[in-house]
Write a protein that holds these residues in place. Sequence first.
Motif, PDB file in Angstrom:
ATOM      1  N   ASP A 104       0.578  -0.901  -0.274  1.00 30.01           N
ATOM      2  CA  ASP A 104       0.170   0.289  -0.024  1.00 30.01           C
ATOM      3  C   ASP A 104       0.022   1.135  -0.109  1.00 30.01           C
ATOM      4  OD1 ASP A 104      -2.655  -1.196   0.147  1.00 30.01           O
ATOM      5  OD2 ASP A 104      -1.732  -2.224   2.296  1.00 30.01           O
ATOM      6  N   ARG A 164       0.347   9.326  -2.689  1.00 26.60           N
ATOM      7  CA  ARG A 164      -1.040   8.732  -3.488  1.00 26.60           C
ATOM      8  C   ARG A 164      -1.449   9.957  -4.050  1.00 26.60           C
ATOM      9  NH1 ARG A 164      -4.430   3.994  -2.620  1.00 26.60           N
ATOM     10  NH2 ARG A 164      -6.403   4.519  -3.471  1.00 26.60           N
ATOM     11  N   THR A 212       3.553  -0.865  -7.492  1.00 30.64           N
ATOM     12  CA  THR A 212       1.816   0.015  -6.782  1.00 30.64           C
ATOM     13  C   THR A 212       1.960   2.292  -7.670  1.00 30.64           C
ATOM     14  OG1 THR A 212       2.232  -1.319  -4.658  1.00 30.64           O
ATOM     15  CG2 THR A 212       0.029   0.192  -5.390  1.00 30.64           C
ATOM     16  N   ASP A 216      -6.654  -0.791  -6.349  1.00 31.34           N
ATOM     17  CA  ASP A 216      -5.223  -1.222  -5.496  1.00 31.34           C
ATOM     18  C   ASP A 216      -4.648  -2.675  -4.996  1.00 31.34           C
ATOM     19  OD1 ASP A 216      -5.433   1.695  -3.755  1.00 31.34           O
ATOM     20  OD2 ASP A 216      -8.088   1.074  -2.641  1.00 31.34           O
TER      21      ASP A 216
END
Length: 478
Positions: free
Chosen positions: A176, A182, A235, A251
């Motif tokens: 994550d 992000r 990611t 995600d």
Amino acid sequence: MRNSEIGSVIVTERDKVAGILTERDLLWASAAGVDPAVATVGLWMTAHPDVLGPDEEVDAAWSSLTHHHYRHLPVVESGQLLGVVSLRDLMAMARLRPPAEASAEVPPGLEGVVVAETALGDVRGEEGFYHYRQYSAIDLAQSRSLEDVWYLMFFGELPGGEEARRFSEELAVLRDLPPRLRAQIAELAATGGPLEVLRSAVSMLGVELGWRPSLDTDDEMLRAQAIQLCAVVPTILSAAWNLRRGAEMVDPRHDLAASANYLWMLAGVEPTETQARAVEQYQILTVDHGFNASTFAARVIASTGADLAAAVGGAVGALSGPLHGGAPSRALAMLDDIGAPERAEIWVREAVERGERIMGFGHRVYKTNDPRSLFLRDLALSLGGPVVQFATEVEEKVVDVLTELKPGRRLYANVEFYAGVVMQACGIPPEMFTPTFAVGRTIGWCSHILEQVAHNRLIRPTARYVGVAPPVAVPARR
Ligand SMILES: CC(C)(COP(=O)(O)OP(=O)(O)OC[C@H]1O[C@@H](n2cnc3c(N)ncnc32)[C@H](O)[C@@H]1OP(=O)(O)O)[C@@H](O)C(=O)NCCC(=O)NCCS
């Protein structure tokens, strides 16, 4: 050759030089199980070898021999063979030089220069073999997961069943993105491509997580940072790709293996087992490969004691160049441009004659088939699809034309030629070819950074000044 105690013979046809046959060629022939009673010299010699004229200076002969790793060169005038000059002849007339001058003689591009010691792996260019620690990389790609190879590189041994399970679980929860990253990726992706986003996002990750210079970080902590960085890179890349094309960030899932999760995040669709395994094998193959430019860059930065993010960010920059990691999409674009197998020969011939490089061919270290390319060709054939057959036909033509137009350079397909074909068959868009390479290679960079930091000495070479002469230095007065 044995009777005359010489290492090579020049092959002539109607008094013209047709080729050169060396001891090494004969070793290759015998290793290939050739029957000496029926094999012909023409099949094993190097056709149209480089030659020298009788008036060329000894220095030219010396640099041609050393640059191309030849031991003998025919001397020719108006097509007629006059003699042979050998490395041994030149050695016999070698002169003594002052040590400072001799030690400054490094080949351009540091080719063949040993700059460090590593226990992580090696590439044997003449044999077409490479390994990670003591294991053949090709065997690992055939039999192991990316996580197993990652563990091998970071901890020095392959994991047992329980260790592998625990390591995979540990990695899955590190996928994550920290929340602020992000938002930063979303901003970067509006203007930059995935690799550009990666090189900035890696730096931001280090800032966000408060990473200190490696000089002030203990080995355990640095390894933990490296594990997190490698886990989060896929990611970052897939988020950058999706945001760039106006789609939502997908995600990560914690129940998928690393490469399957990467494909999931790219497309938001669970990949088939075949696709996931093919990409996993590609990423295993690209984890490490000797002292390539990006790995060297990572080690140079790590040697200054800078933090892990600085070293990986620099490596990403080095990888983005077309001569290093930027070739797979160009190789596929070349196939597009060629269009049909019958156009391949003329297309390649014209490109080489214009002095262009054929993307996906040639390698600094491999002077025979690149084992990664052989593996990926088989993988591509097993995946099928219209491009694969065409690619094999083009490969054959390119090698033929390069052998004819660049004799003695020994240029074959490298890892990048079939990489694009394999990735396309797995649904990866061309913009993500080099980033997909970067996912595997980040594990290699981090392994090298850990090794460099554990046995550090600042990497600080010297250059030879060749500019306008400065004034004579006057010793500073006390
Ligand atoms: C990988 C690469 C940079 C290695 O280069 P290098 O070790 O520096 O090799 P050199 O530049 O010294 O090239 C040696 C000779 O082979 C030729 N050559 C090398 N690769 C070639 C290619 N792909 N196409 C045509 N000619 C090539 C060079 O023109 C040179 O010829 P010359 O002796 O007549 O000058 C080079 O092969 C290349 O540019 N390949 C294309 C890009 C690519 O596929 N990159 C991915 C690498 S994994």
